[in-house]
Design a protein around this motif. Structure first.
Motif, PDB file in Angstrom:
ATOM      1  N   SER A   2      -4.175  -8.261  50.323  1.00  0.00           N
ATOM      2  CA  SER A   2      -4.646  -8.524  51.676  1.00  0.00           C
ATOM      3  C   SER A   2      -5.842  -7.615  51.945  1.00  0.00           C
ATOM      4  O   SER A   2      -5.811  -6.414  51.667  1.00  0.00           O
ATOM      5  CB  SER A   2      -3.536  -8.251  52.698  1.00  0.00           C
ATOM      6  N   ARG A  27     -13.687  -7.556  57.631  1.00  0.00           N
ATOM      7  CA  ARG A  27     -13.299  -8.828  57.003  1.00  0.00           C
ATOM      8  C   ARG A  27     -13.505 -10.010  57.943  1.00  0.00           C
ATOM      9  O   ARG A  27     -13.389 -11.168  57.527  1.00  0.00           O
ATOM     10  CB  ARG A  27     -11.837  -8.767  56.547  1.00  0.00           C
ATOM     11  N   GLU A  28     -13.764  -9.743  59.224  1.00  0.00           N
ATOM     12  CA  GLU A  28     -13.959 -10.810  60.197  1.00  0.00           C
ATOM     13  C   GLU A  28     -14.929 -10.352  61.266  1.00  0.00           C
ATOM     14  O   GLU A  28     -15.221  -9.156  61.397  1.00  0.00           O
ATOM     15  CB  GLU A  28     -12.622 -11.204  60.836  1.00  0.00           C
ATOM     16  N   GLN A  56     -22.864 -12.141  58.974  1.00  0.00           N
ATOM     17  CA  GLN A  56     -21.879 -12.633  58.013  1.00  0.00           C
ATOM     18  C   GLN A  56     -22.515 -12.746  56.633  1.00  0.00           C
ATOM     19  O   GLN A  56     -23.541 -13.387  56.457  1.00  0.00           O
ATOM     20  CB  GLN A  56     -21.330 -13.992  58.440  1.00  0.00           C
ATOM     21  N   GLU A  59     -17.274 -15.377  53.453  1.00  0.00           N
ATOM     22  CA  GLU A  59     -16.191 -15.938  54.257  1.00  0.00           C
ATOM     23  C   GLU A  59     -15.341 -14.847  54.879  1.00  0.00           C
ATOM     24  O   GLU A  59     -14.812 -14.999  55.991  1.00  0.00           O
ATOM     25  CB  GLU A  59     -15.315 -16.833  53.377  1.00  0.00           C
ATOM     26  N   ARG A  60     -15.202 -13.722  54.166  1.00  0.00           N
ATOM     27  CA  ARG A  60     -14.351 -12.633  54.645  1.00  0.00           C
ATOM     28  C   ARG A  60     -15.122 -11.307  54.638  1.00  0.00           C
ATOM     29  O   ARG A  60     -14.577 -10.273  54.236  1.00  0.00           O
ATOM     30  CB  ARG A  60     -13.099 -12.545  53.757  1.00  0.00           C
ATOM     31  N   LEU A 175     -14.085 -11.830  48.522  1.00  0.00           N
ATOM     32  CA  LEU A 175     -14.670 -11.860  49.859  1.00  0.00           C
ATOM     33  C   LEU A 175     -15.346 -13.188  50.190  1.00  0.00           C
ATOM     34  O   LEU A 175     -15.793 -13.385  51.322  1.00  0.00           O
ATOM     35  CB  LEU A 175     -15.689 -10.723  50.010  1.00  0.00           C
TER      36      LEU A 175
END
Length: 632
Positions: A2, A27-28, A56, A59-60, A175
């Motif tokens: 995670s 991560r976000e 960004q 994606e993560r 990621l």
């Protein structure tokens, strides 16, 4: 695994009486919460996280720079905290922060500085930033350094270990870092390259070549456009640069690595015994690098950290000659690689040095280019960073710190395309002079030493004459007559500061020189202080040979000094407090500089990776005279 909320950082960046800048990767996108700046339990400022610039990159993975404008109390203990929907830093990163947050200070004077360069992940030595963390952790907050200056080679884009390439691929997958189409490449996109057999230890055949004339034009042969010595794992795509920076700054991603899988990769039948041995040695050093990353993260979160690029942040020999520039920028793939390196330099390093320097249009162009790798907007961002000429900056401390860009505004040689360019062109040097006029004292950050080891510079000049400047990295301030003469004129100007302190890195050893103008007894006082690298060292016994020849040929009273471009200068080399006669310390280290109220060095020392300190004490006039008589 995670992914934790904070992948990298927080890193404390520019801290001035008017602002605090903090950088991190999460991560976000953080749409809820706030950044708090506090003093003695009282909130001085709170910045909603949705008001921060967040870019960004996968994606993560989101990169954030939070800049808080406020009146910052000086010389007192402050704290910052990042409060998200998951809680404060003590809850999301209990090993990094207390319940009050992370402590720091805004110093009224830059009288204690840490500095250095060249942090190479798989070099066979220790990490001096780990030693620096241990020392800083033992100090009271108000006794800690005013700032940490990283003067280049924060990453090595051109000399990447084989195991690191495999690890980069795993980070890209973890990621969801975005795929990029690659112009002028045999592989259409980064994904197909990273899944090919040439991805690891095979990029020399992927990168383009060009025709080069040797031996006075009598021989022509194909050579790689990039002149780096180790390009078999050169970074290419934007997602590879993203992953490299995150691994350099973050301990979290190393925890996701399956070290057994990385080790087993060397068991392929295509690997020779020599290649397998090299793989295991590089893997051993990378594990040691990863083990120290928690300490480095702790250090960077608490000391205001400033950065400037040097060649390895992009590629070896970056802009060394006009011929190099024509070859690299004339091919779409190598132009894209340099552009990707500069986009990520801005994103991970340059942005936090002086956040107000970049307007919304510039940030939007970078954000749009990063969002769509390989697109027209990405190419526009590449073109924009390649044309940008404001990478230099100043830090308005006491004394003033002037950080020079010695890479993108070169003074081109007019006589020969393959002669080294000056490190700064005439216009850039004039801007530098204007920034320091009428200052009582100044700290100059120049990646390459302004006053280096003369024998090594002479060796570089000889190789340049033979047509091989790229072979010996002939990058020094004296390599170009126009740049050298202009620099000397700046030092001799009547309104220059009384004290010049020059902080440099690049060379992979440490030394300290006192420099005076021969025709003057008083001002200015010039101090060349070099510390390199954080995790790199010069090959032995080559350095000992060069130092011995320099001592013999270029002693202070040697007539050979009058044949050099710095003949107007008298250079006194400080002896380190170590056994033996060596003045060059060949050990990974972080520099520690203590300045008096006048801006002159009170103490010059380095903290080695093993925790030992080496000082470079000043010589008294009588002792200096006795030393000259003894050696001459």
């Amino acid at each position: 695994m995670s992914i934790p909320l904070f992948i990298a950082g927080p890193i404390l960046r520019a801290v001035t009486p008017h602002q605090v800048a903090i950088w991190w990767t999460s991560r976000e996108c953080l749409t809820e919460g706030e950044l708090l700046i506090q003093h003695k339990g009282a909130v001085l400022a709170n910045l909603p996280l949705n008001a921060c610039h967040q870019i960004q990159i996968g994606e993560r993975a989101w990169v954030t720079l939070a800049t808080v404008a406020l009146s910052v109390p000086q010389d007192t203990v402050l704290t910052y905290d990042i409060v998200t929907k998951m809680g404060c830093l003590h809850e999301t990163m209990p090993h990094m922060a207390t319940k009050d947050g992370i402590e720091f200070k805004c110093a009224s004077r830059a009288d204690y500085l840490l500095h250095g360069s060249c942090r190479h992940p798989h070099h066979a030595c220790g990490d001096a930033l780990v030693a620096a963390k241990k020392k800083v952790a033992s100090q009271n907050v108000l006794d800690r350094p005013a700032l940490l200056m990283m003067s280049g080679d924060q990453i090595y884009a051109d000399h990447v270990a084989g195991p690191m390439m495999l690890i980069l691929t795993r980070v890209i997958q973890l990621l969801g870092l975005k795929t990029e189409t690659l112009p002028g490449c045999t592989y259409p996109c980064s994904e197909t390259l990273q899944s090919s057999h040439q991805h690891i230890n095979g990029r020399e055949s992927v990168l383009p070549t060009h025709s080069v004339k040797r031996w006075f034009g009598l021989q022509t042969r194909q050579e790689p456009i990039f002149s780096a010595k180790d390009i078999d794992n050169h970074l290419i795509s934007l997602n590879e640069f993203h992953a490299m920076y995150l691994l350099v700054w973050s301990p979290e991603l190393w925890k996701a690595i399956d070290w057994g899988e990385v080790a087993d990769y060397a068991n392929q039948p295509s690997f020779s015994d020599k290649e397998r041995e090299r793989w295991y040695q590089e893997l051993l050093q990378l594990r040691a690098f990863a083990d120290g990353s928690n300490d480095v993260r702790w250090l960077l979160s608490r000391i205001p950290t400033y950065m400037i690029f040097d060649d390895h942040d992009v590629t070896d020999d970056w802009n060394l000659t006009v011929g190099w520039e024509h070859a690299v920028y004339g091919h779409p793939l190598t132009r894209r690689i340099v552009g990707n390196a500069l986009i990520d330099y801005w994103l991970f390093q340059g942005w936090g040095n002086n956040p107000t320097q970049y307007d919304d249009a510039f940030i939007t162009a970078m954000k749009d280019g990063i969002a769509r790798p390989g697109s027209a907007t990405h190419q526009k961002a590449v073109d924009q960073v390649l044309a940008y000429q404001q990478w230099h900056y100043t830090i308005d401390t006491m004394p003033k710190v002037v950080v020079l860009d010695t890479r993108t505004r070169r003074w081109h040689s007019e006589s020969n395309l393959n002669k080294p360019s000056g490190l700064m062109d005439w216009e850039a040097l004039v801007e530098f002079q204007q920034a320091i006029l009428n200052q009582p004292s100044v700290v100059i950050v120049s990646a390459a030493p302004m006053f280096g080891v003369k024998f090594i510079e002479t060796l570089q000049k000889g190789m340049t004459t033979l047509g091989y400047p790229l072979l010996v990295d002939a990058e020094n301030w004296m390599a170009h007559r126009g740049a050298a003469n202009t620099l000397m004129s700046i030092f001799t100007h009547t309104r220059t500061p009384e004290n010049f302190v020059i902080l440099s890195g690049d060379v992979h050893y440490s030394f300290a020189y006192d420099v005076k103008i021969r025709s003057r007894r008083c001002r200015p006082n010039i101090y060349q202080i070099t510390c390199s690298g954080f995790r790199n060292e010069f090959p032995e016994p080559l350095l000992s040979i060069c130092e011995g020849l320099d001592r013999f040929l270029y002693s202070p009273n040697s007539p050979l000094n009058w044949l050099t471009k710095r003949k107007r200068m008298k250079i006194l080399k400080r002896d380190p407090d170590t056994a033996g006669r060596k003045r060059l310390v060949n050990r990974s280290a972080v520099g520690e500089l203590f300045l008096s109220k006048s801006g002159a060095p009170e103490k010059i020392q380095i903290l080695q990776d093993d925790g030992k300190q080496v000082a470079f004490p000043a010589l008294s006039p009588s002792r200096a005279l006795r030393r000259r008589r003894k050696r001459n």
